[in-house]
Design a protein around this motif. Structure first.
Motif, PDB file in Angstrom:
ATOM      1  N   ARG A  50       4.398   6.966   1.958  1.00  0.00           N
ATOM      2  CA  ARG A  50       4.917   7.215   0.240  1.00  0.00           C
ATOM      3  C   ARG A  50       4.324   8.321  -0.681  1.00  0.00           C
ATOM      4  O   ARG A  50       2.822   7.890  -0.460  1.00  0.00           O
ATOM      5  CB  ARG A  50       4.372   5.431  -0.822  1.00  0.00           C
ATOM      6  CG  ARG A  50       4.640   5.197  -2.135  1.00  0.00           C
ATOM      7  CD  ARG A  50       4.839   4.485  -2.561  1.00  0.00           C
ATOM      8  NE  ARG A  50       5.141   4.377  -4.171  1.00  0.00           N
ATOM      9  CZ  ARG A  50       3.996   4.966  -5.189  1.00  0.00           C
ATOM     10  NH1 ARG A  50       2.740   5.062  -5.060  1.00  0.00           N
ATOM     11  NH2 ARG A  50       4.351   4.413  -6.478  1.00  0.00           N
ATOM     12  N   LYS A  51       4.678   8.629  -0.421  1.00  0.00           N
ATOM     13  CA  LYS A  51       4.376   9.987  -1.946  1.00  0.00           C
ATOM     14  C   LYS A  51       5.546  10.675  -2.661  1.00  0.00           C
ATOM     15  O   LYS A  51       6.602  10.467  -2.690  1.00  0.00           O
ATOM     16  CB  LYS A  51       4.304  11.389  -0.235  1.00  0.00           C
ATOM     17  CG  LYS A  51       5.439  12.246   0.574  1.00  0.00           C
ATOM     18  CD  LYS A  51       5.137  13.193   0.975  1.00  0.00           C
ATOM     19  CE  LYS A  51       6.251  13.230   1.999  1.00  0.00           C
ATOM     20  NZ  LYS A  51       5.706  14.484   2.963  1.00  0.00           N
ATOM     21  N   ASP A  52       5.240  11.623  -3.223  1.00  0.00           N
ATOM     22  CA  ASP A  52       5.798  11.826  -4.608  1.00  0.00           C
ATOM     23  C   ASP A  52       7.076  11.067  -5.377  1.00  0.00           C
ATOM     24  O   ASP A  52       7.890  11.372  -5.478  1.00  0.00           O
ATOM     25  CB  ASP A  52       6.931  13.317  -3.749  1.00  0.00           C
ATOM     26  CG  ASP A  52       5.949  14.372  -3.911  1.00  0.00           C
ATOM     27  OD1 ASP A  52       4.842  14.325  -4.213  1.00  0.00           O
ATOM     28  OD2 ASP A  52       6.362  14.666  -2.627  1.00  0.00           O
TER      29      ASP A  52
ATOM     30  N   ILE B 184      20.581   9.350  13.841  1.00  0.00           N
ATOM     31  CA  ILE B 184      19.987  11.399  14.050  1.00  0.00           C
ATOM     32  C   ILE B 184      18.324  11.065  14.248  1.00  0.00           C
ATOM     33  O   ILE B 184      17.623  10.662  13.862  1.00  0.00           O
ATOM     34  CB  ILE B 184      20.518  11.848  13.447  1.00  0.00           C
ATOM     35  CG1 ILE B 184      20.387  13.345  14.373  1.00  0.00           C
ATOM     36  CG2 ILE B 184      19.563  12.043  11.599  1.00  0.00           C
ATOM     37  CD1 ILE B 184      21.272  14.035  14.841  1.00  0.00           C
ATOM     38  N   ALA B 185      17.735  11.757  15.651  1.00  0.00           N
ATOM     39  CA  ALA B 185      16.415  11.671  15.255  1.00  0.00           C
ATOM     40  C   ALA B 185      15.715  12.375  14.065  1.00  0.00           C
ATOM     41  O   ALA B 185      16.457  13.524  14.062  1.00  0.00           O
ATOM     42  CB  ALA B 185      15.784  12.404  16.631  1.00  0.00           C
ATOM     43  N   VAL B 186      14.629  11.995  14.073  1.00  0.00           N
ATOM     44  CA  VAL B 186      13.857  12.561  12.229  1.00  0.00           C
ATOM     45  C   VAL B 186      13.090  13.610  12.999  1.00  0.00           C
ATOM     46  O   VAL B 186      12.486  13.356  13.898  1.00  0.00           O
ATOM     47  CB  VAL B 186      13.045  11.788  11.321  1.00  0.00           C
ATOM     48  CG1 VAL B 186      14.204  10.054  11.318  1.00  0.00           C
ATOM     49  CG2 VAL B 186      12.329  11.274  12.507  1.00  0.00           C
ATOM     50  N   ARG B 187      12.683  14.449  12.308  1.00  0.00           N
ATOM     51  CA  ARG B 187      11.784  15.882  12.158  1.00  0.00           C
ATOM     52  C   ARG B 187      10.996  16.030  10.916  1.00  0.00           C
ATOM     53  O   ARG B 187      11.736  16.446   9.886  1.00  0.00           O
ATOM     54  CB  ARG B 187      13.087  17.490  12.470  1.00  0.00           C
ATOM     55  CG  ARG B 187      13.443  16.904  13.593  1.00  0.00           C
ATOM     56  CD  ARG B 187      14.042  18.657  14.191  1.00  0.00           C
ATOM     57  NE  ARG B 187      14.652  18.627  15.123  1.00  0.00           N
ATOM     58  CZ  ARG B 187      15.265  20.124  15.974  1.00  0.00           C
ATOM     59  NH1 ARG B 187      14.992  21.309  15.464  1.00  0.00           N
ATOM     60  NH2 ARG B 187      15.533  19.681  16.739  1.00  0.00           N
ATOM     61  N   GLY B 188       9.584  15.623  11.041  1.00  0.00           N
ATOM     62  CA  GLY B 188       9.198  15.925  10.052  1.00  0.00           C
ATOM     63  C   GLY B 188       9.279  14.568   9.293  1.00  0.00           C
ATOM     64  O   GLY B 188       9.646  13.852   9.859  1.00  0.00           O
ATOM     65  N   ASP B 189       9.402  14.591   8.016  1.00  0.00           N
ATOM     66  CA  ASP B 189       9.011  13.177   6.466  1.00  0.00           C
ATOM     67  C   ASP B 189      10.969  13.435   5.935  1.00  0.00           C
ATOM     68  O   ASP B 189      10.795  14.459   5.859  1.00  0.00           O
ATOM     69  CB  ASP B 189       8.321  13.603   5.936  1.00  0.00           C
ATOM     70  CG  ASP B 189       6.413  12.609   6.043  1.00  0.00           C
ATOM     71  OD1 ASP B 189       6.585  12.737   7.142  1.00  0.00           O
ATOM     72  OD2 ASP B 189       5.710  13.851   5.260  1.00  0.00           O
ATOM     73  N   CYS B 190      11.023  12.577   6.712  1.00  0.00           N
ATOM     74  CA  CYS B 190      12.800  11.968   6.647  1.00  0.00           C
ATOM     75  C   CYS B 190      12.261  11.594   5.350  1.00  0.00           C
ATOM     76  O   CYS B 190      12.499   9.966   5.173  1.00  0.00           O
ATOM     77  CB  CYS B 190      13.175  12.480   8.048  1.00  0.00           C
ATOM     78  SG  CYS B 190      15.480  11.247   6.964  1.00  0.00           S
ATOM     79  N   PRO B 191      13.357  11.656   4.003  1.00  0.00           N
ATOM     80  CA  PRO B 191      13.027  10.454   3.097  1.00  0.00           C
ATOM     81  C   PRO B 191      14.250   9.339   3.564  1.00  0.00           C
ATOM     82  O   PRO B 191      14.876   9.498   4.297  1.00  0.00           O
ATOM     83  CB  PRO B 191      14.438  10.994   1.765  1.00  0.00           C
ATOM     84  CG  PRO B 191      14.350  12.256   2.993  1.00  0.00           C
ATOM     85  CD  PRO B 191      13.966  12.648   3.346  1.00  0.00           C
ATOM     86  N   VAL B 192      13.530   7.854   3.271  1.00  0.00           N
ATOM     87  CA  VAL B 192      14.737   6.658   3.212  1.00  0.00           C
ATOM     88  C   VAL B 192      14.957   6.192   1.944  1.00  0.00           C
ATOM     89  O   VAL B 192      13.648   6.173   0.980  1.00  0.00           O
ATOM     90  CB  VAL B 192      13.643   6.330   4.051  1.00  0.00           C
ATOM     91  CG1 VAL B 192      14.055   6.521   5.715  1.00  0.00           C
ATOM     92  CG2 VAL B 192      12.322   5.681   4.367  1.00  0.00           C
TER      93      VAL B 192
ATOM     94  N   GLY C 279       0.717  -1.210   0.105  1.00  0.00           N
ATOM     95  CA  GLY C 279      -0.285   0.364   0.299  1.00  0.00           C
ATOM     96  C   GLY C 279       0.936   1.282   0.325  1.00  0.00           C
ATOM     97  O   GLY C 279       2.413   1.159  -0.693  1.00  0.00           O
ATOM     98  N   ASP C 280       0.306   2.457   0.724  1.00  0.00           N
ATOM     99  CA  ASP C 280       1.080   3.543   0.361  1.00  0.00           C
ATOM    100  C   ASP C 280       1.710   4.598   1.769  1.00  0.00           C
ATOM    101  O   ASP C 280       2.008   4.706   2.227  1.00  0.00           O
ATOM    102  CB  ASP C 280      -0.160   4.896  -0.069  1.00  0.00           C
ATOM    103  CG  ASP C 280      -0.377   4.088  -1.167  1.00  0.00           C
ATOM    104  OD1 ASP C 280       0.377   4.099  -2.121  1.00  0.00           O
ATOM    105  OD2 ASP C 280      -1.043   5.032  -1.907  1.00  0.00           O
ATOM    106  N   GLN C 281       1.162   3.132   3.112  1.00  0.00           N
ATOM    107  CA  GLN C 281       2.167   3.528   4.274  1.00  0.00           C
ATOM    108  C   GLN C 281       1.749   2.679   5.222  1.00  0.00           C
ATOM    109  O   GLN C 281       1.016   1.398   4.854  1.00  0.00           O
ATOM    110  CB  GLN C 281       1.140   5.027   4.695  1.00  0.00           C
ATOM    111  CG  GLN C 281       0.320   4.193   5.569  1.00  0.00           C
ATOM    112  CD  GLN C 281      -0.986   5.605   5.654  1.00  0.00           C
ATOM    113  OE1 GLN C 281      -0.749   6.362   5.983  1.00  0.00           O
ATOM    114  NE2 GLN C 281      -1.040   4.909   7.565  1.00  0.00           N
ATOM    115  N   ILE C 282       2.878   2.613   6.448  1.00  0.00           N
ATOM    116  CA  ILE C 282       2.421   0.760   7.033  1.00  0.00           C
ATOM    117  C   ILE C 282       3.386   1.427   8.127  1.00  0.00           C
ATOM    118  O   ILE C 282       4.309   2.374   8.277  1.00  0.00           O
ATOM    119  CB  ILE C 282       3.751   0.388   6.351  1.00  0.00           C
ATOM    120  CG1 ILE C 282       4.103  -1.597   7.204  1.00  0.00           C
ATOM    121  CG2 ILE C 282       5.350   0.562   6.120  1.00  0.00           C
ATOM    122  CD1 ILE C 282       4.974  -2.456   7.339  1.00  0.00           C
TER     123      ILE C 282
END
Length: 312
Positions: A145-147, A284-292, A116-119
Motif C-alpha cells: 500500500r502506497k500513495d 499479463i506478467a507485471v513489471r515493477g509495481d502494478c496497481p490493483v 497493515g501496509d503489505q502482505i
C-alpha cells in the motif's frame, strides 16, 4: 555320585553299606541331605529370622507434591519457540480487505486478511504460505500500500506474477502473456532481422514460402524451459483461441473459442493485447509495481487470487 551336589554329604553307595555316622556329621544334618530336606531347612531358617527381626512401625502416608514441569532440553526449547509457521499479525493493524483463492470451478476457497501496509505471498515465507504449490517461489509476490492505493509487486520470482486484463494493454518487448495454460512471450523483431533479403546458395536463389512482414512474434514457452512454436504477427489483428482464430490451441481446455487478440496500430506500429470476453481471462506478467483495485485477479504460481478491498 559319592556326595550330594547340594550339601556335600556322602551318599550311600550301592557296592558297600553306608557308614552309621558319615564323616563325623550329626544324624540330623545327614537326614536332611535331600532336596526336600534342604527346602524344609531353608523355610525353617526364614521363619526363625522373621520372628527375631523387629517389625517396623507403621508410617502414615505422606501427600505427594505436584509434579514440577520438566525443564525442556535445548532441542525442546528450539522446537517450542519455532513451531509451525504462523504469519505475524499485529493486533492493531488495520484491515483493508481480503485476498481470496479461486478454485478451478470458480468457487471461493480460503481467504486471507489484508492487514497493515503489505502482505507477502510465497511457498515458504510471507503472510500467505502455500507449500504445496511447487510453481511458487519461496517469497513470490507482495501486495503493498502506497500513495493511498494498492500495488502488486513481483519479488524476483521464477514464474512471475500475472494480472488479469480489464482493458487493452500495450505490449512491450519481453512481455509474458497467459491465456488458458499457454505462456507466450512477445518479442519485437530486431532491425538486423528485418533487413533480411532473399537467400542465395551457390549463386542460386533459395525456393520457399513467400516472405511476409514480421514486425513482432509470439514465442510459446513450455514447462521444459525452452521455446516450442513461434507465431509471427504480420496482420493488423491476430486472434488467439481454442477453435477459431489465426493462432489456435485445440488441446487447451481452459481457453475460450475466441480468447484474445493482438492488434497493431498502423500509424504508430504499436501492439496491444485485448481480451475477447473469455471465460478464464487473459493475463499479463507485471513489471515493477502494478496497481490493483477491488475485484482484480492475480495469478501466482498455480493459484488464482481475487483481491477484495474495503470501500473505506
Amino acid at each position: 555320585m559319592r556326595f550330594c551336589k547340594f550339601c556335600g554329604a556322602p551318599l550311600v553307595q550301592a557296592d558297600r553299606p553306608a557308614s552309621p555316622e558319615p564323616l563325623g556329621r550329626s544324624p540330623e544334618y545327614s537326614k536332611g541331605a535331600t532336596r526336600q530336606g534342604i527346602q524344609a531347612a531353608v523355610e525353617e531358617a526364614a521363619r526363625q529370622a522373621a520372628s527375631l527381626s523387629p517389625k517396623p512401625a507403621p508410617v502414615a502416608p505422606q501427600p505427594v507434591p505436584p509434579a514440577r514441569p520438566r525443564e525442556p532440553a535445548p532441542d525442546d526449547k528450539r522446537s517450542a519457540s519455532t513451531g509451525p509457521y504462523a504469519p505475524f499479525q499485529s493486533p492493531g493493524a488495520q484491515s483493508f480487505g481480503r485476498i481470496v483463492i479461486i478454485a478451478g470451478d470458480g468457487q471461493e476457497g480460503p481467504s486471507y486478511p489484508i492487514a497493515g501496509d503489505q502482505i507477502d505471498l510465497g511457498r515458504n515465507e510471507g503472510s500467505v504460505v502455500l507449500p504445496e504449490d511447487r510453481y511458487m517461489s519461496p517469497r513470490h509476490a507482495r501486495l503493498v500500500r502506497k500513495d493511498g492505493g494498492w500495488y502488486v509487486r513481483d519479488l524476483g520470482s521464477t514464474n512471475g506474477v500475472f494480472v488479469r486484463l480489464k482493458a487493452a494493454h500495450e505490449l512491450v518487448d519481453g512481455d509474458l502473456l497467459l491465456l488458458g495454460v499457454e505462456v507466450l512471450r512477445f518479442e519485437v523483431i530486431m532491425d538486423a532481422e528485418l533487413g533480411l533479403g532473399p537467400a542465395v546458395q551457390h549463386g542460386t536463389l533459395v525456393f520457399g514460402s513467400p516472405a511476409l512482414p514480421r514486425p513482432a512474434r509470439l514465442v510459446q514457452r513450455t514447462v521444459e524451459g525452452v521455446a516450442r512454436d513461434v507465431y509471427h504477427l504480420h496482420r493488423l489483428e491476430t486472434v488467439l483461441g481454442r477453435e477459431s482464430g489465426d493462432i489456435v490451441f485445440t488441446d487447451d481446455p481452459y481457453m475460450s473459442r475466441r480468447h484474445a487478440a493482438v492488434r497493431k496500430d498502423a500509424a504508430s506500429g504499436k501492439f496491444t493485447l485485448v481480451d475477447l470476453d473469455s471465460s478464464n481471462g487473459t493475463f499479463i506478467a507485471v513489471r515493477g509495481d502494478c496497481p490493483v483495485r477491488d475485484g482484480d485477479s492475480i495469478r501466482v504460481g498455480q493459484h488464482l487470487f481475487r483481491i477484495e478491498l474495503s470501500q473505506a
